[in-house]
Design a protein around this motif. Structure first.
Motif, PDB file in Angstrom:
ATOM      1  N   UNK A   5       0.716  -1.397   0.085  1.00 41.18           N
ATOM      2  CA  UNK A   5      -0.105  -0.079  -0.033  1.00 41.18           C
ATOM      3  C   UNK A   5       0.830   1.258   0.085  1.00 41.18           C
ATOM      4  N   UNK A   6       1.917   0.978   0.722  1.00 42.53           N
ATOM      5  CA  UNK A   6       2.740   2.413   0.807  1.00 42.53           C
ATOM      6  C   UNK A   6       3.276   2.657  -0.482  1.00 42.53           C
ATOM      7  N   UNK A  43       3.264   6.320  -5.595  1.00 44.01           N
ATOM      8  CA  UNK A  43       3.451   6.244  -7.029  1.00 44.01           C
ATOM      9  C   UNK A  43       2.147   7.264  -7.500  1.00 44.01           C
ATOM     10  N   UNK A  44       2.251   8.552  -7.799  1.00 49.82           N
ATOM     11  CA  UNK A  44       1.608   9.532  -8.180  1.00 49.82           C
ATOM     12  C   UNK A  44       0.768   8.973  -9.331  1.00 49.82           C
ATOM     13  N   UNK A  45       1.011   7.987  -9.922  1.00 49.71           N
ATOM     14  CA  UNK A  45       0.509   7.831 -11.156  1.00 49.71           C
ATOM     15  C   UNK A  45      -0.598   6.325 -10.956  1.00 49.71           C
ATOM     16  N   UNK A 101      -4.099   4.891  -5.637  1.00 51.96           N
ATOM     17  CA  UNK A 101      -3.331   5.808  -4.476  1.00 51.96           C
ATOM     18  C   UNK A 101      -4.279   6.351  -3.634  1.00 51.96           C
ATOM     19  N   UNK A 102      -5.441   6.858  -4.046  1.00 54.70           N
ATOM     20  CA  UNK A 102      -6.306   7.561  -3.038  1.00 54.70           C
ATOM     21  C   UNK A 102      -6.669   6.484  -2.032  1.00 54.70           C
ATOM     22  N   UNK A 103      -7.329   5.296  -2.520  1.00 52.24           N
ATOM     23  CA  UNK A 103      -7.766   4.327  -1.794  1.00 52.24           C
ATOM     24  C   UNK A 103      -6.671   3.901  -0.607  1.00 52.24           C
ATOM     25  N   UNK A 104      -5.485   3.877  -1.183  1.00 50.34           N
ATOM     26  CA  UNK A 104      -4.251   3.314  -0.430  1.00 50.34           C
ATOM     27  C   UNK A 104      -4.003   4.451   0.769  1.00 50.34           C
ATOM     28  N   UNK A 105      -3.977   5.865   0.503  1.00 47.26           N
ATOM     29  CA  UNK A 105      -3.997   6.733   1.346  1.00 47.26           C
ATOM     30  C   UNK A 105      -5.220   6.656   2.496  1.00 47.26           C
TER      31      UNK A 105
END
Length: 941
Positions: free
Chosen positions: A33-34, A39-41, A45-49
């Motif tokens: 997840x980190x 990875x900005x692309x 990413x949003x879910x992982x945050x």
């Protein structure tokens, strides 16, 4: 990214069941997840945050270690995440409770960057879950001249982690919800059949009461957003049966408050109540979460003009309503006045729920924080060389000059810590005590391991003499749930330092022995304090308390427990047992005679039963102490004679030696240490240096009661009374009936001999009854199934040596096979005998059950609705509780026997006998030099 893809698949599966993503506890998943966050692309990413921030479990989980390290990198600037500033990273660390987060905060506080160090120190000042390695770092830094370390220690010495918390509100508005009429078992709040899901809090929460009740609770919350829902047992006691941390978790999930916005499905501070209060062990669990437990007394006994209790045609007290608490009633607690208000008027005094200690638990969000906080303050003050200022409510020390001590008072005085030196403490004192023996069982063990991780504990306290993790509650069926949960649990507990029923390395045979029986053997000191994760943690040596998974975790981590010294009720005996009666009948008669003697008042509830058994060995005495859970007692203490205690300790030694021979001892030789303790205790008794524990002659009791054995003329049965018109009197354990009540006509669908209420003697009784019937009839025919589960493997081994097991196998249509254990629960039974694996079996009700609607005659402890047997459309399920010979005969006949049939069936069989100590002394003077002591009665074991 295999772990993350698997997680997405699990999320999809959970969505189909209306569940949110499962909280993350694994390092591999969070590491992936980190990487996606970095990875900005990445489309994930949003879910992982969100998963990283709001769905990662704290404490010492491997995921917590990964999270703490990543937050440290962000704070130090070596990694940049736009959405997580350094301040936000510190905020998340402040919610991680201990372990890796404390290590990171100490690294930062003791580092070279002054601004970061000050911010880290400010967060550390709010933390309490520090262990020796953490405090050692602070102490070393302080001694090396660190100003930051000094600043932190000064804050700890002032207990600012507590004093800066908000006070408990002066008024708390409530809206009522009647969860049930009569005693509410914790099985209603967290069904045993759903034990496999307890560590998955959201999933398990769906099993509380009923979906309809859950919807009603949600509706109440929506109607009263400014009030807290209180769950009520109307005309009964809330939380009988067990401590059941999962029950409190479920209640908190529905009516409590979130512990942290960054930790999902962990709620605290539920409010529960009962007309007759809260069951003592369940109340301890409520305290763990900083909750409130109210004794409402909203129904009272009706009195006549002369002040006498009015009784109905059955002799039961007639109750009248003092005030209504029907669902939707608005009440207000004034926590300063300690009064309960309704419509602006005081309706009840609730001071017992708002003692200074309980108020601290509420303020701190639970009792753990107070326990750890006190230890942290003491450490800091000692390190600074100052006296710790009085911040916490002082320990309540009650001492009555010239008054002797009960047995429990003596044990608490021996084991108390942090009290005024030399002061003798009596009942009502609030005490921290060292714990000698700790037990964890397998359906709560995963929760205990979670609690240990949450409080950042990694190794058992050196104070604890011995601890055991059982496998008995999941012994019946080695299904996919057990296969997924139990090995993981055993590995965790073995690494933590417990003796485990299963060896993670597979070097010894898996043991499924009933936990209470094992703890009864591991207890080798009559002055010991035992804490166990089950309500039937009630030893016949020392004093044992059933506890929730969190209190067990606290005992394992700190070697301590905190509680008031309970009042005691002294129980003695007179008369003589009939030769055809079993000791189980004496146990039932004790409860029946007590209720009759005290006009229906259960004087045992919430108190210690100090039972003077004298010459009954620990194995048989356990039958009494075990049943005290159903008497609603806090615990029980057996007062033994010296020679009997020695014999019990020798038996315990022999069984611990068997465990050692099987390879169950660990690197610290815990089991060998217990044998050494037993030897030392035996030497003390034989020399006269320290005789067996006894109360003082001038001890003061809440009540004293003498059981008349002459009145016990026939077998006694605890009946759930499922058709009683008064719903509050169903499933209470208080309806004790003689065998003749049934007139040999009550149909029995299934018999069960097993669980913790039986010992080796019961298995021998069963064997002898089968041989007697064979001699008389040439064969034995069962008209109902008989399920038999010995409590332990050592009992089976002993029965094999003595020939009884051959008899049992001969008449059994099924014999367990550990090489090929059942992988599915039995749903149908034939009219034959089943020799099941040692363990809880039907008594637990989480795997095996009787067929719905059956009438079951059992030796077990549970008659609660749905536990051993569920209701069917055709009739209510019944679990009647009786002695082994009654159960066996009922299965053979397919009905309750008449008293004549019973007496004939047990003729010539040595049942578990008992006589008052003064009538039981040996006619031969005991020879302590050889250990040979003769008695006039059979000891069965």
């Amino acid at each position: 990214m295999n772990a993350y893809q698997n997680y997405l698949q699990e999320i999809e599966e959970r969505q189909a069941d209306g569940l949110h993503p499962k909280p993350i506890d694994g390092a591999e998943l969070l590491s992936e997840i980190i990487e996606l966050i970095k990875d900005p692309a990445s489309p994930h990413r949003e879910d992982c945050l969100k998963f990283f921030t709001y769905n990662t479990l704290p404490g010492t989980t491997s995921a917590a270690g990964v999270k703490a390290a990543f937050l440290k990198d962000i704070i130090l600037g070596s990694t940049a995440v736009e959405e997580i500033s350094a301040d936000f990273a510190f905020e998340q660390l402040s919610h991680m409770k201990g372990g890796p987060s404390i290590e990171v905060l100490l690294d930062l506080a003791l580092g070279d960057d002054e601004a970061i160090a000050k911010q880290a120190a400010d967060v550390l000042k709010t933390q309490v879950f520090l262990y020796d390695a953490d405090t050692a770092r602070l102490e070393a830094a302080f001694k090396a001249g660190s100003a930051i370390a000094k600043d932190i220690l000064e804050s700890y010495a002032q207990a600012e982690f507590f004093t800066k918390l908000p006070d408990v509100p002066e008024t708390i508005d409530l809206v009522t919800y009647i969860a049930g009429v009569g005693d509410i078992s914790t099985d209603l709040l967290s069904p045993g059949a759903e034990a496999h899901s307890r560590s998955d809090r959201e999933l398990h929460g769906k099993c509380m009461i009923t979906p309809e009740a859950q919807a009603e609770i949600v509706a109440l919350k929506e109607q009263h957003p400014d009030k807290r829902v209180v769950l009520i047992a109307e005309k009964g006691t809330m939380g009988v049966g067990s401590s059941r941390m999962s029950g409190v978790n479920n209640v908190a999930l529905w009516i409590g408050q979130p512990a942290s916005e960054y930790v999902p499905f962990v709620n605290i501070a539920p409010v529960v109540a009962g007309t007759n209060g809260i069951s003592p062990i369940f109340l301890t669990t409520v305290d763990v979460t900083g909750g409130i437990g109210l004794d409402l007394q909203n129904w009272v006994k009706q009195k006549d003009a002369d002040g006498n209790t009015v009784r109905d045609e059955d002799g039961e007290p007639v109750l009248e309503q003092a005030y209504s608490v029907d669902t939707g009633t608005v009440l207000t607690i004034n926590t300063q006045e300690k009064k309960l208000y309704k419509d602006g008027q005081v309706v009840h005094d609730v001071a017992k729920a708002f003692t200074p200690q309980k108020m601290e638990f509420m303020r701190a969000g639970g009792s753990y924080a107070i326990v750890f906080g006190k230890k942290l303050q003491t450490f800091a003050a000692q390190t600074l060389g100052i006296d710790a200022p009085p911040v916490f409510a002082p320990s309540k020390e009650i001492s009555h000059e010239g008054q002797g001590l009960t047995a429990v008072e003596k044990i608490f005085n021996r084991n108390a810590v942090g009290v005024t030196p030399g002061k003798v403490l009596h009942a009502g004192s609030d005490v921290r005590v060292e714990v000698n023996i700790v037990g964890s069982q397998d359906t709560t063990g995963l929760m205990t391991s979670q609690e240990l991780e949450a409080m950042a504990a990694t190794v058992i306290s050196p104070i604890v003499d011995g601890a055991y993790q059982s496998g008995c509650h999941t012994a019946s069926v080695w299904d996919t749930k057990a296969q997924a949960n139990i090995p993981k649990l055993m590995k965790f507990m073995n690494d933590f330092g417990l003796i485990t029923a299963r060896d993670p390395g597979g070097d010894y045979h898996a043991m499924t022995d009933v936990i209470h029986k094992v703890l009864n053997d591991l207890t080798v000191d009559d002055w010991a304090i035992i804490i166990g994760g089950d309500s039937h943690t009630r030893m016949s040596k020392g004093v044992a308390f059933g506890a929730d998974s969190g209190t067990v975790a606290l005992a394992l981590a700190t070697g301590e427990a905190s509680m008031p010294i309970p009042e005691s009720v002294k129980v003695t005996f007179k008369g003589e047992m009939k030769p055809y009666m079993d000791f189980r009948d004496v146990v039932h008669a004790t409860q029946a005679q007590m209720l009759d003697h005290f006009g229906g008042e259960n004087v045992f509830q919430g108190r210690i039963i100090e039972v003077h058994l004298g010459t009954l060995l620990a194995d048989q005495a356990f039958t009494f102490t075990d049943w005290t859970a159903e008497m609603k007692a806090k615990a029980s203490i057996c007062i033994s004679q010296d020679d009997t205690l020695i014999e019990s300790l020798e038996l315990a030694k022999s069984r611990i030696e068997v465990m050692i021979l099987k390879g169950m001892d660990n690197e610290k030789k815990v089991l060998q240490g217990l044998i050494d303790q037993a030897d030392a205790r035996i030497a003390e008794i034989r020399s006269g240096e320290a005789p067996a524990l006894k109360p003082d002659d001038n001890a003061k009791y809440y009540a004293e009661f003498e059981v008349d054995l002459n009145q016990v003329n026939e077998p006694m049965i605890a009946d759930p009374d499922v058709h009683n018109e008064d719903v509050s009197k169903r499933y209470t354990h208080d309806t004790i009936r003689p065998l003749s009540y049934y007139q040999g006509e009550k149909h029995v669908d299934l018999g069960f001999v097993g669980s913790c209420m039986v010992h080796k003697g019961d298995m021998k009784i069963l064997s002898r009854m089968l041989r007697n019937l064979e001699d008389e009839h040439g064969d034995v025919e069962f008209k109902a199934p008989l399920v038999v589960a010995a409590p332990t493997y050592n009992i089976i081994d002993e029965l094999k040596e003595e020939g009884d097991w051959d008899t049992l196998e001969k008449y059994s249509g099924f014999v367990f096979n550990d090489d090929a254990p059942k992988d599915t629960a039995r749903t149908e039974y034939d009219n034959m005998m089943y020799l099941e694996r040692p363990g809880c079996n039907l008594c637990m009700g989480n795997q095996e059950k009787a067929a719905k609607g059956d009438t079951v005659m059992a030796t077990s402890t549970r008659l609660f609705q749905g536990r051993v047997v569920a209701d069917s459309d055709r009739k209510k399920g019944e679990s009647l509780l009786a002695s082994t010979p009654v159960v066996v005969l009922s299965a053979i006949l397919g009905r309750t026997p008449t008293i004549e049939e019973y007496e004939k069936a047990v003729q010539g069989i040595e049942l578990t006998k008992f006589a008052p100590p003064e009538k039981q002394m040996s006619t031969v003077a005991p020879d302590y030099s050889t250990g040979n002591v003769e008695f006039r009665i059979s000891t069965d074991d």
